[in-house]
Motif scaffolding. Structure first.
Motif, PDB file in Angstrom:
ATOM      1  N   VAL A 184       0.842  -1.309   0.047  1.00 21.88           N
ATOM      2  CA  VAL A 184      -0.068  -0.063   0.104  1.00 21.88           C
ATOM      3  C   VAL A 184       0.750   1.371   0.055  1.00 21.88           C
ATOM      4  O   VAL A 184       0.779   2.076  -0.825  1.00 21.88           O
ATOM      5  CB  VAL A 184      -1.126  -0.009   1.041  1.00 21.88           C
ATOM      6  CG1 VAL A 184      -1.686   1.433   1.509  1.00 21.88           C
ATOM      7  CG2 VAL A 184      -1.878  -1.063   1.203  1.00 21.88           C
ATOM      8  N   ILE A 185       1.780   1.243   0.786  1.00 23.37           N
ATOM      9  CA  ILE A 185       2.803   2.571   0.787  1.00 23.37           C
ATOM     10  C   ILE A 185       3.536   2.601  -0.382  1.00 23.37           C
ATOM     11  O   ILE A 185       3.654   3.745  -0.952  1.00 23.37           O
ATOM     12  CB  ILE A 185       3.783   2.045   1.864  1.00 23.37           C
ATOM     13  CG1 ILE A 185       3.175   2.281   3.499  1.00 23.37           C
ATOM     14  CG2 ILE A 185       4.667   3.222   1.971  1.00 23.37           C
ATOM     15  CD1 ILE A 185       4.016   2.051   4.503  1.00 23.37           C
ATOM     16  N   ALA A 186       3.942   1.544  -0.823  1.00 21.14           N
ATOM     17  CA  ALA A 186       4.584   1.693  -2.171  1.00 21.14           C
ATOM     18  C   ALA A 186       3.967   1.933  -3.337  1.00 21.14           C
ATOM     19  O   ALA A 186       4.205   3.004  -4.049  1.00 21.14           O
ATOM     20  CB  ALA A 186       5.177   0.045  -2.577  1.00 21.14           C
ATOM     21  N   SER A 187       2.561   1.631  -3.325  1.00 22.81           N
ATOM     22  CA  SER A 187       1.522   2.092  -4.249  1.00 22.81           C
ATOM     23  C   SER A 187       1.289   3.545  -4.283  1.00 22.81           C
ATOM     24  O   SER A 187       1.282   4.249  -5.179  1.00 22.81           O
ATOM     25  CB  SER A 187       0.328   1.411  -4.304  1.00 22.81           C
ATOM     26  OG  SER A 187       0.450  -0.102  -4.433  1.00 22.81           O
ATOM     27  N   ILE A 188       1.113   3.994  -2.972  1.00 27.27           N
ATOM     28  CA  ILE A 188       0.879   5.586  -2.846  1.00 27.27           C
ATOM     29  C   ILE A 188       1.952   6.386  -3.425  1.00 27.27           C
ATOM     30  O   ILE A 188       1.771   7.252  -3.945  1.00 27.27           O
ATOM     31  CB  ILE A 188       0.497   5.789  -1.277  1.00 27.27           C
ATOM     32  CG1 ILE A 188      -0.602   5.042  -1.032  1.00 27.27           C
ATOM     33  CG2 ILE A 188       0.371   7.216  -0.990  1.00 27.27           C
ATOM     34  CD1 ILE A 188      -1.054   5.111   0.433  1.00 27.27           C
ATOM     35  N   VAL A 189       3.181   5.875  -2.939  1.00 29.24           N
ATOM     36  CA  VAL A 189       4.489   6.668  -3.005  1.00 29.24           C
ATOM     37  C   VAL A 189       4.631   6.655  -4.726  1.00 29.24           C
ATOM     38  O   VAL A 189       5.034   7.589  -5.475  1.00 29.24           O
ATOM     39  CB  VAL A 189       5.571   6.178  -2.432  1.00 29.24           C
ATOM     40  CG1 VAL A 189       7.019   6.863  -2.936  1.00 29.24           C
ATOM     41  CG2 VAL A 189       5.716   6.146  -1.112  1.00 29.24           C
ATOM     42  N   PHE A 190       4.480   5.521  -5.308  1.00 28.26           N
ATOM     43  CA  PHE A 190       4.646   5.449  -7.002  1.00 28.26           C
ATOM     44  C   PHE A 190       3.504   6.250  -7.713  1.00 28.26           C
ATOM     45  O   PHE A 190       3.845   6.903  -8.682  1.00 28.26           O
ATOM     46  CB  PHE A 190       4.523   3.851  -7.290  1.00 28.26           C
ATOM     47  CG  PHE A 190       5.218   3.686  -8.640  1.00 28.26           C
ATOM     48  CD1 PHE A 190       6.408   3.993  -9.265  1.00 28.26           C
ATOM     49  CD2 PHE A 190       4.081   3.450  -9.501  1.00 28.26           C
ATOM     50  CE1 PHE A 190       6.681   3.475 -10.558  1.00 28.26           C
ATOM     51  CE2 PHE A 190       4.445   2.955 -10.976  1.00 28.26           C
ATOM     52  CZ  PHE A 190       5.533   3.353 -11.354  1.00 28.26           C
ATOM     53  N   VAL A 191       2.409   5.976  -7.354  1.00 21.51           N
ATOM     54  CA  VAL A 191       1.281   6.666  -8.006  1.00 21.51           C
ATOM     55  C   VAL A 191       1.226   8.203  -7.578  1.00 21.51           C
ATOM     56  O   VAL A 191       0.961   8.838  -8.371  1.00 21.51           O
ATOM     57  CB  VAL A 191      -0.147   5.917  -7.751  1.00 21.51           C
ATOM     58  CG1 VAL A 191      -1.169   6.771  -8.272  1.00 21.51           C
ATOM     59  CG2 VAL A 191      -0.190   4.385  -8.018  1.00 21.51           C
ATOM     60  N   GLY A 192       1.697   8.313  -6.463  1.00 17.88           N
ATOM     61  CA  GLY A 192       1.533   9.907  -6.092  1.00 17.88           C
ATOM     62  C   GLY A 192       2.600  10.617  -6.887  1.00 17.88           C
ATOM     63  O   GLY A 192       2.682  11.755  -7.393  1.00 17.88           O
ATOM     64  N   GLY A 193       3.817   9.833  -7.143  1.00 16.54           N
ATOM     65  CA  GLY A 193       4.898  10.662  -8.045  1.00 16.54           C
ATOM     66  C   GLY A 193       4.445  10.382  -9.575  1.00 16.54           C
ATOM     67  O   GLY A 193       4.728  11.359 -10.123  1.00 16.54           O
ATOM     68  N   GLY A 194       4.004   9.411 -10.044  1.00 17.85           N
ATOM     69  CA  GLY A 194       3.912   9.105 -11.449  1.00 17.85           C
ATOM     70  C   GLY A 194       2.704   9.842 -12.113  1.00 17.85           C
ATOM     71  O   GLY A 194       2.810  10.137 -13.160  1.00 17.85           O
ATOM     72  N   MET A 195       1.688   9.952 -11.331  1.00 17.03           N
ATOM     73  CA  MET A 195       0.536  10.356 -11.632  1.00 17.03           C
ATOM     74  C   MET A 195      -0.042  11.855 -11.209  1.00 17.03           C
ATOM     75  O   MET A 195      -0.208  12.574 -11.808  1.00 17.03           O
ATOM     76  CB  MET A 195      -0.596   9.419 -11.798  1.00 17.03           C
ATOM     77  CG  MET A 195      -0.305   8.086 -12.251  1.00 17.03           C
ATOM     78  SD  MET A 195      -1.466   6.654 -12.381  1.00 17.03           S
ATOM     79  CE  MET A 195      -2.742   7.288 -13.345  1.00 17.03           C
ATOM     80  N   VAL A 196       0.030  11.647  -9.733  1.00 15.67           N
ATOM     81  CA  VAL A 196      -0.448  12.779  -9.117  1.00 15.67           C
ATOM     82  C   VAL A 196       0.445  13.914  -9.325  1.00 15.67           C
ATOM     83  O   VAL A 196       0.088  15.137  -9.693  1.00 15.67           O
ATOM     84  CB  VAL A 196      -0.716  12.674  -7.516  1.00 15.67           C
ATOM     85  CG1 VAL A 196      -0.906  14.019  -6.810  1.00 15.67           C
ATOM     86  CG2 VAL A 196      -1.738  11.855  -7.198  1.00 15.67           C
ATOM     87  N   MET A 197       1.545  14.054  -8.972  1.00 15.68           N
ATOM     88  CA  MET A 197       2.656  14.895  -9.071  1.00 15.68           C
ATOM     89  C   MET A 197       3.057  15.326 -10.606  1.00 15.68           C
ATOM     90  O   MET A 197       3.155  16.269 -11.166  1.00 15.68           O
ATOM     91  CB  MET A 197       3.971  14.584  -8.771  1.00 15.68           C
ATOM     92  CG  MET A 197       4.217  14.318  -7.256  1.00 15.68           C
ATOM     93  SD  MET A 197       3.788  15.905  -6.582  1.00 15.68           S
ATOM     94  CE  MET A 197       5.166  16.871  -6.941  1.00 15.68           C
ATOM     95  N   GLU A 198       2.694  14.354 -11.826  1.00 18.48           N
ATOM     96  CA  GLU A 198       2.776  14.758 -13.163  1.00 18.48           C
ATOM     97  C   GLU A 198       1.633  15.444 -13.654  1.00 18.48           C
ATOM     98  O   GLU A 198       1.809  16.466 -14.065  1.00 18.48           O
ATOM     99  CB  GLU A 198       2.582  13.189 -13.962  1.00 18.48           C
ATOM    100  CG  GLU A 198       2.254  13.520 -15.382  1.00 18.48           C
ATOM    101  CD  GLU A 198       3.670  13.571 -16.089  1.00 18.48           C
ATOM    102  OE1 GLU A 198       3.981  13.743 -17.389  1.00 18.48           O
ATOM    103  OE2 GLU A 198       4.761  13.262 -15.476  1.00 18.48           O
ATOM    104  N   SER A 199       0.361  15.323 -12.998  1.00 13.06           N
ATOM    105  CA  SER A 199      -0.625  16.202 -13.153  1.00 13.06           C
ATOM    106  C   SER A 199      -0.347  17.697 -12.843  1.00 13.06           C
ATOM    107  O   SER A 199      -0.773  18.621 -13.184  1.00 13.06           O
ATOM    108  CB  SER A 199      -2.052  15.678 -12.678  1.00 13.06           C
ATOM    109  OG  SER A 199      -2.289  14.400 -13.203  1.00 13.06           O
ATOM    110  N   ILE A 200       0.105  17.795 -11.527  1.00 13.33           N
ATOM    111  CA  ILE A 200       0.422  19.125 -11.047  1.00 13.33           C
ATOM    112  C   ILE A 200       1.390  19.728 -11.701  1.00 13.33           C
ATOM    113  O   ILE A 200       1.392  20.892 -12.221  1.00 13.33           O
ATOM    114  CB  ILE A 200       0.919  18.787  -9.493  1.00 13.33           C
ATOM    115  CG1 ILE A 200      -0.174  18.354  -8.387  1.00 13.33           C
ATOM    116  CG2 ILE A 200       1.435  20.232  -8.920  1.00 13.33           C
ATOM    117  CD1 ILE A 200       0.214  17.914  -7.085  1.00 13.33           C
TER     118      ILE A 200
END
Length: 237
Positions: free
Chosen positions: A167-183
């Motif tokens: 769960v932690i890995a998914s949040i960190v990876f998706v947070g970087g790859g998709m959330v931060m990308e959108s920002i």
């Protein structure tokens, strides 16, 4: 006339997960510091020749090669787990498909598949090409939700340690790859802080993969144990 004889060869893999994780963390820390230093030098009007080789915002350089290979390496570890599982077990296919996901993500990192998806999606939706670079988030988000739906029972059946790590890995990876990308897409060309954004984005992605790898290494060690690979060779005499 020829006779065919069979020879079995067993290969034992001795891997030190702790050493691999430490080396990868050192590489990520070095890339982070080098990119921060790079931004400082650029601010001072200095542009070192090594800039494109270590720039986290560039393709086909060391960071992208490291990320792509590490994703595929993680896929190999998961593949070993799937091969060690009983084919009749409930989640055998889940493990096998996870390995495919990491192989795909590695190929995507090396070949920038998501950017091509973004361009095609942009054309399909009739949206300005200027956002084609990050609109890939839309189709990938749909795939992510589908994957999460089908993998929820798989996640819930895991012991608490692996569940927490994944769960932690998914949040960190998706947070970087998709959330931060959108920002970051809203900051390109309009904010002086964009370089800091993509540095955080890429660093989170790499850390997310390392956490995934750590979780799978722990599972491999604690739940599977030693793995011996047996190869069958045919020799014509």
């Amino acid at each position: 006339m020829s006779l065919t004889t069979k020879h079995n060869k067993t290969v034992s893999l001795n891997i030190n997960p702790a050493s691999i994780i430490k080396i990868e963390l050192i590489i990520v820390a070095a890339l982070l510091l080098l990119n921060l230093l790079q931004q400082f030098l650029l601010y001072e009007g200095i542009q070192p020749k090594i800039i494109t080789f270590i720039d986290l915002n560039e393709e086909n350089n060391f960071p992208s090669l490291f990320s792509g290979i590490n994703l595929m390496f993680t896929g190999c570890v998961v593949l070993l787990i799937s091969l060690a599982k009983d084919r009749g077990s409930r989640f055998y296919k889940h493990w096998f498909f996870i390995s495919f996901v990491f192989f795909f993500l590695g190929a995507d990192e090396l070949a920038s598949i998501h950017e091509r998806v973004g361009r095609y999606t942009s054309i399909f939706l009739g949206v300005e090409d200027t956002i084609g670079g990050f609109i890939w988030v839309l189709p990938f988000s749909i795939l992510l939700l589908i994957l999460a739906y089908f993998y929820l029972p798989f996640l819930l059946h895991l012991p608490a340690l692996y569940k927490k790590l994944l769960v932690i890995a998914s949040i960190v990876f998706v947070g970087g790859g998709m959330v931060m990308e959108s920002i970051g897409s809203t900051m390109v060309g309009v904010s002086v802080y964009y370089p800091l954004e993509y540095i955080v984005e890429e660093t989170l992605e790499m850390l997310g993969v390392i956490i995934f790898l750590y979780a799978f290494f722990k599972y491999l060690k604690n739940e599977i144990g030693e793995i011996n690979l047996s190869f069958l060779f045919r020799q014509v005499e």
